[in-house]
Design a protein around this motif. Structure first.
Motif, PDB file in Angstrom:
ATOM      1  N   LEU A  44     -19.783  24.787  55.485  1.00  0.00           N
ATOM      2  CA  LEU A  44     -19.581  26.066  56.156  1.00  0.00           C
ATOM      3  C   LEU A  44     -18.871  27.012  55.194  1.00  0.00           C
ATOM      4  N   THR A  45     -19.081  28.302  55.368  1.00  0.00           N
ATOM      5  CA  THR A  45     -18.407  29.297  54.543  1.00  0.00           C
ATOM      6  C   THR A  45     -17.390  30.062  55.372  1.00  0.00           C
ATOM      7  N   GLN A  46     -16.414  30.656  54.677  1.00  0.00           N
ATOM      8  CA  GLN A  46     -15.415  31.444  55.405  1.00  0.00           C
ATOM      9  C   GLN A  46     -16.068  32.593  56.152  1.00  0.00           C
ATOM     10  N   SER A  47     -17.075  33.193  55.553  1.00  0.00           N
ATOM     11  CA  SER A  47     -17.670  34.400  56.130  1.00  0.00           C
ATOM     12  C   SER A  47     -18.423  34.148  57.430  1.00  0.00           C
ATOM     13  N   GLU A  48     -18.862  32.919  57.677  1.00  0.00           N
ATOM     14  CA  GLU A  48     -19.612  32.671  58.909  1.00  0.00           C
ATOM     15  C   GLU A  48     -18.719  32.223  60.060  1.00  0.00           C
ATOM     16  N   MET A  49     -17.402  32.055  59.814  1.00  0.00           N
ATOM     17  CA  MET A  49     -16.498  31.635  60.884  1.00  0.00           C
ATOM     18  C   MET A  49     -16.078  32.854  61.708  1.00  0.00           C
ATOM     19  N   ILE A  85     -11.518  34.137  62.884  1.00  0.00           N
ATOM     20  CA  ILE A  85     -11.017  33.389  61.738  1.00  0.00           C
ATOM     21  C   ILE A  85     -11.343  34.122  60.442  1.00  0.00           C
ATOM     22  N   THR A  86     -12.570  34.624  60.344  1.00  0.00           N
ATOM     23  CA  THR A  86     -12.967  35.367  59.141  1.00  0.00           C
ATOM     24  C   THR A  86     -12.079  36.580  58.915  1.00  0.00           C
ATOM     25  N   ALA A  87     -11.817  37.337  59.972  1.00  0.00           N
ATOM     26  CA  ALA A  87     -10.988  38.536  59.844  1.00  0.00           C
ATOM     27  C   ALA A  87      -9.566  38.181  59.430  1.00  0.00           C
ATOM     28  N   ALA A  88      -9.021  37.103  59.997  1.00  0.00           N
ATOM     29  CA  ALA A  88      -7.666  36.687  59.633  1.00  0.00           C
ATOM     30  C   ALA A  88      -7.609  36.260  58.175  1.00  0.00           C
ATOM     31  N   PHE A  89      -8.630  35.548  57.719  1.00  0.00           N
ATOM     32  CA  PHE A  89      -8.681  35.101  56.320  1.00  0.00           C
ATOM     33  C   PHE A  89      -8.750  36.301  55.380  1.00  0.00           C
ATOM     34  N   GLU A  90      -9.601  37.258  55.694  1.00  0.00           N
ATOM     35  CA  GLU A  90      -9.738  38.447  54.848  1.00  0.00           C
ATOM     36  C   GLU A  90      -8.460  39.272  54.843  1.00  0.00           C
ATOM     37  N   PHE A 132     -11.371  27.845  49.177  1.00  0.00           N
ATOM     38  CA  PHE A 132     -11.771  29.044  48.447  1.00  0.00           C
ATOM     39  C   PHE A 132     -11.260  28.981  47.008  1.00  0.00           C
ATOM     40  N   ILE A 133      -9.998  28.581  46.839  1.00  0.00           N
ATOM     41  CA  ILE A 133      -9.405  28.480  45.497  1.00  0.00           C
ATOM     42  C   ILE A 133     -10.136  27.431  44.670  1.00  0.00           C
ATOM     43  N   ASN A 134     -10.353  26.261  45.258  1.00  0.00           N
ATOM     44  CA  ASN A 134     -10.988  25.172  44.528  1.00  0.00           C
ATOM     45  C   ASN A 134     -12.390  25.572  44.071  1.00  0.00           C
ATOM     46  N   ALA A 135     -13.146  26.192  44.972  1.00  0.00           N
ATOM     47  CA  ALA A 135     -14.502  26.627  44.627  1.00  0.00           C
ATOM     48  C   ALA A 135     -14.464  27.706  43.537  1.00  0.00           C
ATOM     49  N   HIS A 136     -13.492  28.609  43.627  1.00  0.00           N
ATOM     50  CA  HIS A 136     -13.385  29.676  42.624  1.00  0.00           C
ATOM     51  C   HIS A 136     -13.031  29.107  41.261  1.00  0.00           C
ATOM     52  N   MET A 137     -12.133  28.117  41.234  1.00  0.00           N
ATOM     53  CA  MET A 137     -11.777  27.494  39.967  1.00  0.00           C
ATOM     54  C   MET A 137     -12.990  26.821  39.329  1.00  0.00           C
ATOM     55  N   ALA A 138     -13.819  26.184  40.145  1.00  0.00           N
ATOM     56  CA  ALA A 138     -15.024  25.547  39.617  1.00  0.00           C
ATOM     57  C   ALA A 138     -15.984  26.593  39.053  1.00  0.00           C
ATOM     58  N   THR A 139     -16.032  27.760  39.694  1.00  0.00           N
ATOM     59  CA  THR A 139     -16.893  28.840  39.204  1.00  0.00           C
ATOM     60  C   THR A 139     -16.364  29.427  37.900  1.00  0.00           C
ATOM     61  N   LEU A 140     -15.039  29.529  37.804  1.00  0.00           N
ATOM     62  CA  LEU A 140     -14.428  30.110  36.604  1.00  0.00           C
ATOM     63  C   LEU A 140     -14.640  29.253  35.360  1.00  0.00           C
ATOM     64  N   GLY A 141     -14.713  27.948  35.557  1.00  0.00           N
ATOM     65  CA  GLY A 141     -14.709  27.017  34.438  1.00  0.00           C
ATOM     66  C   GLY A 141     -15.625  27.368  33.290  1.00  0.00           C
ATOM     67  N   PRO A 142     -16.940  27.521  33.515  1.00  0.00           N
ATOM     68  CA  PRO A 142     -17.842  27.815  32.396  1.00  0.00           C
ATOM     69  C   PRO A 142     -17.525  29.118  31.682  1.00  0.00           C
ATOM     70  N   PHE A 143     -17.083  30.143  32.426  1.00  0.00           N
ATOM     71  CA  PHE A 143     -16.782  31.440  31.821  1.00  0.00           C
ATOM     72  C   PHE A 143     -15.526  31.373  30.966  1.00  0.00           C
ATOM     73  N   ILE A 144     -14.539  30.588  31.437  1.00  0.00           N
ATOM     74  CA  ILE A 144     -13.328  30.428  30.637  1.00  0.00           C
ATOM     75  C   ILE A 144     -13.646  29.732  29.318  1.00  0.00           C
ATOM     76  N   ARG A 145     -14.467  28.705  29.392  1.00  0.00           N
ATOM     77  CA  ARG A 145     -14.829  27.964  28.183  1.00  0.00           C
ATOM     78  C   ARG A 145     -15.610  28.830  27.203  1.00  0.00           C
ATOM     79  N   MET A 146     -16.380  29.795  27.727  1.00  0.00           N
ATOM     80  CA  MET A 146     -17.134  30.694  26.853  1.00  0.00           C
ATOM     81  C   MET A 146     -16.305  31.895  26.415  1.00  0.00           C
ATOM     82  N   GLY A 147     -15.088  32.023  26.982  1.00  0.00           N
ATOM     83  CA  GLY A 147     -14.223  33.139  26.611  1.00  0.00           C
ATOM     84  C   GLY A 147     -14.679  34.456  27.187  1.00  0.00           C
TER      85      GLY A 147
END
Length: 510
Positions: A323-328, A358-363, A391-406
């Motif tokens: 599930l995603t935050q946006s659909e709650m 829930i979505t509104a409270a999160f945002e 959200f943080i964990n998923a974002h960190m996983a997304t950041l990984g390749p870009f950080i490695r490429m600088g």
């Protein structure tokens, strides 16, 4: 849940709460939360890891329970050296004349069990076990244990409305087997675990989960699942599937736990979406009908707790959220005292709708400037910190390749004259918002704790553990090794705490 590998180790937790948390008055947490100081190494062993042991990790449960190994072949039910006499003792206080619901439940589970290829000896044992564990008296006892031990942490059934004589059999089975896991009688718990798989097969054979039902509707030219969003019995059968998978995840064998997480939960999420539980909101048309409000609140709470488990799978085993935050878009749950009441409309704290999803409270948490102060409950805080962690964990996983490429740089308004250290986590705009959200969440948390009495706090089940999620979330956005740790972590990680150990290493600077 079975304790992770790292539960055998003691880590230094001093850096996890950061300087401001270290200087906080520890009495703020209250007796119901943490009496030990998070600045001591023993905190991690005595408090935080207890949180990871799951709802059955109490003193009355055998720690060497063979049914949690997942490596058993077919064998006897009782632990070694214990009598196999399953007859009720003469003074058994739970005895009463058998009711139709008990006989129907036994026959229904047996009918499903007979579809499994088993030899006659196995069939005989299953029959004996079910007739032992599902007497009328024991079913009532297990229902009572469910509402005493499990309900405070996952309140999605309306207690005054729950009647074993009238609820659908799948829901009765799920509640009874979850309650059996809390029994102080080891025989009952062992027998319940032994036939838990067959109870699961029965619960998930209901029409709401059935592919055959879907094929029949489509082939007959009917509208698929017409009126399912308002069908109360089908919704209760969906709840049954959710509750039985919870029992399997925390008390079943390794194979059963994996099936619950990977397969059964996906089935529940599919049905929850189809029933539009993630959009459940109290509507003005329901204002004059208390029973409709209760039913809608059950839907709101079920959707919320499904989301919690989705995030928990991510937290414990790095299993991606479904599930995603946006659909709650469902309402925030009502006050606990209102939901527990036989007549919610008569309660002093009754509020027809929280008027906040829930979505509104999160945002709202993530906004640079908070749009509107929120009146949040302990359950709200528990939901929001789960979503923030995921959200943080998923974002960190997304950041990984870009950080490695600088290829990541700070946004212009965050740039400074000081050179950025290569080892630090780049502060993109999302990470800045996340830091705002975590800071704001913590402010709400301590404000909540300060206005709640110790007695009320002690009754709040799992919700008191919210701050532990905040601590780990804070680690992920401050430790320079966090991105690498997240990137290296495999899906379905069995020892996630072991993987996170590097973030607790005193030799690594923040």
């Amino acid at each position: 849940m079975v304790a992770p590998t790292a539960s055998q180790k003691t880590f230094d937790f001093r850096r996890l709460s950061l300087e401001e948390a270290q200087s906080s008055n520890r009495s703020e947490f209250g007796a119901g939360f943490v009496n030990s100081d998070p600045a001591t190494p023993q905190f991690f062993q005595d408090t935080f890891l207890d949180f990871f042991n799951g709802p059955f990790g109490d003193g009355q449960k055998p720690m060497d329970d063979p049914y949690n190994t997942g490596d058993l072949t077919y064998q006897t039910v009782m632990p070694q050296g214990q009598t196999t006499n399953l007859a009720l003792p003469a003074d058994q206080s739970v005895f009463e004349p058998e009711r139709p619901f008990a006989r129907a439940l036994i026959q229904s589970i047996l009918a499903r069990a007979w579809q499994v290829p088993l030899d006659p000896k196995a069939q005989q044992e299953i029959s004996a076990n079910l007739n032992f564990i599902l007497t009328t008296g024991r079913i009532r006892q297990f229902i009572s244990l469910y509402f005493k031990c499990w309900q405070p942490s996952c309140a999605m059934l309306h207690v005054p409305s729950f009647d074993p004589e009238t609820v659908p059999l799948p829901l009765l089975a799920a509640v009874a087997f979850m309650g059996a896991m809390y029994s102080s009688d080891q025989r009952e718990t062992c027998v319940a675990k032994r036939v838990l798989d067959f109870a699961e097969l029965f619960v998930f054979s209901s029409d709401v989960f059935s592919a055959e039902s879907e094929v029949s509707i489509v082939f007959s030219g009917g509208r698929c699942y017409k009126d399912e969003t308002t069908d109360w019995v089908k919704f209760q059968n969906c709840q049954a599937g959710f509750i039985i998978l919870l029992a399997q995840y925390w008390a079943g064998s390794r194979v059963s736990r994996n099936r619950a997480m990977e397969n059964r939960f996906s089935e529940v999420v599919k049905v929850a979406r189809r029933m539009e539980l993630v959009k459940a909101r109290h509507l003005p048309d329901d204002q004059g009908h208390e029973h409709l409000w209760i039913q809608k609140e059950c839907r709101v709470r079920t959707a919320s707790i499904i989301s919690l488990l989705d995030c928990a799978f991510f937290f414990y085993q790095n299993y991606p959220c479904r599930l995603t935050q946006s659909e709650m878009e469902c309402d925030l749950p009502s006050d606990e005292s209102v939901f527990f009441s036989e007549h919610p409309f008569a309660e002093p704290k009754f509020c027809f709708s929280r008027e906040l999803t829930i979505t509104a409270a999160f945002e709202n948490l993530l906004e640079e400037t908070e749009l509107k102060p929120m009146d949040l409950t302990a359950l709200d805080m528990f939901i929001l910190i789960h979503l923030l962690y995921s959200f943080i964990n998923a974002h960190m996983a997304t950041l990984g390749p870009f950080i490695r490429m600088g290829n990541i740089t700070k946004p212009g308004h965050l740039m400074s004259d000081r050179p950025q250290q290569a080892e630090s986590i780049p502060e993109d705009r999302i990470l800045v918002s996340v830091k705002n959200g975590l800071s704001r969440w913590r402010d709400y948390w301590f404000a909540l704790r300060n206005r709640v009495s110790n007695d009320e706090w002690a009754s709040m089940g799992f919700y008191k553990n919210s701050y532990n999620f905040w601590l780990v979330s804070q680690l992920l956005i401050t430790k320079k090794d966090a991105v690498d740790v997240v990137m290296r972590m495999e899906v379905h990680c069995e020892d996630k705490l072991e993987k996170l150990k590097v973030l607790l290493d005193d030799q690594k600077d923040l």
